[in-house]
Design a protein around this motif. Structure first.
Motif, PDB file in Angstrom:
ATOM      1  N   LEU A  13       0.830  -1.209   0.000  1.00 24.13           N
ATOM      2  CA  LEU A  13       0.000   0.000   0.000  1.00 24.13           C
ATOM      3  C   LEU A  13       0.866   1.262   0.000  1.00 24.13           C
ATOM      4  N   GLU A  14       1.961   1.217   0.766  1.00 26.89           N
ATOM      5  CA  GLU A  14       2.847   2.376   0.853  1.00 26.89           C
ATOM      6  C   GLU A  14       3.453   2.683  -0.511  1.00 26.89           C
ATOM      7  N   GLY A  21      -0.787   6.053  -6.786  1.00 23.62           N
ATOM      8  CA  GLY A  21      -1.838   5.090  -7.122  1.00 23.62           C
ATOM      9  C   GLY A  21      -3.055   5.162  -6.236  1.00 23.62           C
ATOM     10  N   GLY A  22      -3.113   6.130  -5.315  1.00 24.24           N
ATOM     11  CA  GLY A  22      -4.258   6.258  -4.427  1.00 24.24           C
ATOM     12  C   GLY A  22      -4.184   5.318  -3.238  1.00 24.24           C
ATOM     13  N   GLY A  23      -5.199   5.389  -2.402  1.00 30.00           N
ATOM     14  CA  GLY A  23      -5.260   4.499  -1.238  1.00 30.00           C
ATOM     15  C   GLY A  23      -4.603   5.068   0.007  1.00 30.00           C
ATOM     16  N   ALA A  24      -4.430   6.408   0.054  1.00 31.69           N
ATOM     17  CA  ALA A  24      -3.756   7.026   1.208  1.00 31.69           C
ATOM     18  C   ALA A  24      -4.505   6.763   2.508  1.00 31.69           C
ATOM     19  N   TRP A  25      -5.822   6.910   2.484  1.00 29.36           N
ATOM     20  CA  TRP A  25      -6.604   6.711   3.704  1.00 29.36           C
ATOM     21  C   TRP A  25      -6.530   5.270   4.177  1.00 29.36           C
ATOM     22  N   GLU A  26      -6.615   4.319   3.242  1.00 28.60           N
ATOM     23  CA  GLU A  26      -6.504   2.898   3.603  1.00 28.60           C
ATOM     24  C   GLU A  26      -5.143   2.612   4.219  1.00 28.60           C
ATOM     25  N   TYR A  27      -4.110   3.236   3.665  1.00 24.65           N
ATOM     26  CA  TYR A  27      -2.748   3.071   4.194  1.00 24.65           C
ATOM     27  C   TYR A  27      -2.650   3.610   5.613  1.00 24.65           C
ATOM     28  N   LEU A  28      -3.176   4.802   5.838  1.00 26.89           N
ATOM     29  CA  LEU A  28      -3.116   5.418   7.163  1.00 26.89           C
ATOM     30  C   LEU A  28      -3.897   4.606   8.196  1.00 26.89           C
ATOM     31  N   CYS A  29      -5.045   4.069   7.774  1.00 29.94           N
ATOM     32  CA  CYS A  29      -5.848   3.233   8.680  1.00 29.94           C
ATOM     33  C   CYS A  29      -5.094   1.965   9.059  1.00 29.94           C
ATOM     34  N   LEU A  36       2.021   0.967  13.892  1.00 33.19           N
ATOM     35  CA  LEU A  36       3.341   1.210  13.322  1.00 33.19           C
ATOM     36  C   LEU A  36       3.692   2.688  13.449  1.00 33.19           C
ATOM     37  N   ARG A  37       4.992   2.993  13.427  1.00 39.77           N
ATOM     38  CA  ARG A  37       5.429   4.388  13.539  1.00 39.77           C
ATOM     39  C   ARG A  37       6.169   4.796  12.263  1.00 39.77           C
ATOM     40  N   ARG A  38       5.478   4.779  11.148  1.00 42.29           N
ATOM     41  CA  ARG A  38       6.068   5.260   9.897  1.00 42.29           C
ATOM     42  C   ARG A  38       5.738   6.753   9.763  1.00 42.29           C
ATOM     43  N   SER A  39       6.334   7.499  10.657  1.00 49.40           N
ATOM     44  CA  SER A  39       5.908   8.876  10.887  1.00 49.40           C
ATOM     45  C   SER A  39       6.063   9.775   9.670  1.00 49.40           C
ATOM     46  N   ASP A  40       7.156   9.632   8.923  1.00 52.24           N
ATOM     47  CA  ASP A  40       7.350  10.503   7.758  1.00 52.24           C
ATOM     48  C   ASP A  40       6.278  10.274   6.708  1.00 52.24           C
ATOM     49  N   LYS A  41       5.904   9.016   6.505  1.00 56.00           N
ATOM     50  CA  LYS A  41       4.865   8.692   5.532  1.00 56.00           C
ATOM     51  C   LYS A  41       3.490   9.131   6.025  1.00 56.00           C
ATOM     52  N   TRP A  64     -11.208  13.571  12.839  1.00 61.62           N
ATOM     53  CA  TRP A  64     -10.533  13.945  14.086  1.00 61.62           C
ATOM     54  C   TRP A  64      -9.477  12.922  14.477  1.00 61.62           C
ATOM     55  N   THR A  65      -9.736  11.668  14.141  1.00 66.87           N
ATOM     56  CA  THR A  65      -8.730  10.626  14.366  1.00 66.87           C
ATOM     57  C   THR A  65      -7.496  10.892  13.521  1.00 66.87           C
ATOM     58  N   LEU A  66      -7.719  11.352  12.288  1.00 64.81           N
ATOM     59  CA  LEU A  66      -6.590  11.645  11.406  1.00 64.81           C
ATOM     60  C   LEU A  66      -5.798  12.847  11.916  1.00 64.81           C
ATOM     61  N   TYR A  67      -6.474  13.864  12.427  1.00 56.70           N
ATOM     62  CA  TYR A  67      -5.757  15.005  13.008  1.00 56.70           C
ATOM     63  C   TYR A  67      -4.831  14.532  14.138  1.00 56.70           C
ATOM     64  N   GLU A  68      -5.338  13.641  14.963  1.00 53.43           N
ATOM     65  CA  GLU A  68      -4.527  13.119  16.069  1.00 53.43           C
ATOM     66  C   GLU A  68      -3.339  12.325  15.538  1.00 53.43           C
ATOM     67  N   GLN A  69      -3.579  11.463  14.547  1.00 45.49           N
ATOM     68  CA  GLN A  69      -2.511  10.636  13.975  1.00 45.49           C
ATOM     69  C   GLN A  69      -1.423  11.504  13.345  1.00 45.49           C
ATOM     70  N   VAL A  70      -1.832  12.536  12.614  1.00 47.17           N
ATOM     71  CA  VAL A  70      -0.863  13.427  11.973  1.00 47.17           C
ATOM     72  C   VAL A  70      -0.110  14.249  13.015  1.00 47.17           C
ATOM     73  N   ALA A  71      -0.783  14.663  14.078  1.00 47.31           N
ATOM     74  CA  ALA A  71      -0.125  15.438  15.142  1.00 47.31           C
ATOM     75  C   ALA A  71       1.016  14.638  15.766  1.00 47.31           C
ATOM     76  N   ILE A  72       0.753  13.372  16.059  1.00 47.92           N
ATOM     77  CA  ILE A  72       1.784  12.521  16.670  1.00 47.92           C
ATOM     78  C   ILE A  72       2.937  12.296  15.705  1.00 47.92           C
TER      79      ILE A  72
END
Length: 301
Positions: A13-14, A21-29, A36-41, A64-72
């Protein structure tokens, strides 16, 4: 622990997202689900969604979950302005949220404002003494400042409440080893083995500590735990095979002239040495002569 199948799925997915190729949200979920801590991605692809209103609004409450994930992730990457921006959005949406309060304290920690972060964590624990994340953050903060005794104190207090946390026991054991407090480390590994009796890494770490402490009783116990690693891994752990050889040599020095102990060690040492030679022939034939020389110096070949 992430399985090979899950890791392959994340990597696929990464690669897909990285190449448009799309699928960013599926990847983040998936990254969030597997912890996992793939923070840069996460930072890159998370912002690509948050910065587009149509994509962001399509997430519904998951926004709001995504805001939290991106903040970390931003804090991990030292993009503190981005982290602050995400936290500000969450503060406006959830003004009295303890979860957002935890993010604020983490931001203080990321900035190096240790005393302020400590006060913030202490305040949050007054409201909820069973918040595992905050307990762990306090231990991590002490360790980051080089205060290992403080980290030990925090982890011990945490483990009085959450005794089944394998990661905390492992972290505490590693700190003890770094301070050469081997008896305390051994106790931690004993707890881990009780919790995870089929995990060869726990047996291996415990055997290493026992071997390091030394003495006939500890060496004999270390040999047994190295043997259990070999059993649990189907004979595929080179470090455990070497451990058997080292323990056998050390025990031989301590029991010189005691024929019974020497005979009991003979069979296992021979099997370990043979397995090592076979392993080196297959994977590192150029180092086989060095292995043979090492085994001879231990009087095992």
């Amino acid at each position: 622990m992430v399985s090979k199948t899950e890791e392959a799925q994340v990597n696929r997915l990464e690669n897909q997202v990285d190449n448009g190729g799309g699928g960013a949200w599926e990847y983040l979920c998936l990254v969030r689900k597997l912890k996992l801590r793939r923070s840069d991605k996460v930072l890159k692809h998370g912002l690509s969604i948050l910065n587009e209103p149509s994509k962001r609004s399509s997430l519904g409450h998951e926004e709001w979950t995504l805001y939290e994930q991106v903040a970390i992730a931003a804090m991990d990457c030292q993009c503190l302005d981005v982290a602050k921006g995400c936290i500000t959005v969450l503060q406006k949406k959830f003004p009295d949220s303890k979860r957002v309060g935890r993010l604020e304290a983490m931001l203080l920690e990321a900035k190096g404002s240790w005393s302020e972060a400590k006060k913030a964590y202490s305040s949050l624990l007054e409201d909820n003494a069973l918040d595992q994340v905050i307990h762990k953050r306090r231990a991590a903060m002490e360790k980051a400042q080089g205060n290992l005794s403080g980290a030990i104190e925090c982890l011990n207090k945490y483990l009085e409440i959450f005794m089944a946390d394998h990661d905390a026991w492992r972290e505490l054991a590693e700190i003890y080893v770094s301070l050469q407090m081997y008896k305390q480390a051994a106790f931690c590994y004993e707890e881990l083995i009780l919790c995870q009796p089929t995990n060869p890494l726990c047996h291996l770490a415990y055997a290493d500590v026992l071997y390091t402490v030394g003495g006939l009783e500890n060496l004999q116990a270390a040999k047994k735990y190295y043997a259990s690693v070999i059993d649990l891994t189907g004979g595929m752990n080179t470090r455990a095979l070497f451990g058997i050889c080292l323990c056998t040599s050390a025990i031989g020095q301590l029991t010189k002239g005691r024929n019974k102990e020497e005979k009991e060690s003979l069979g296992l040492q021979s099997l370990a040495a043979t397995a090592l030679e076979k392993d080196y022939k297959q994977r590192a034939p150029s180092k086989l002569s060095l292995l043979s020389s090492t085994l001879r110096s231990l009087k095992l070949s």
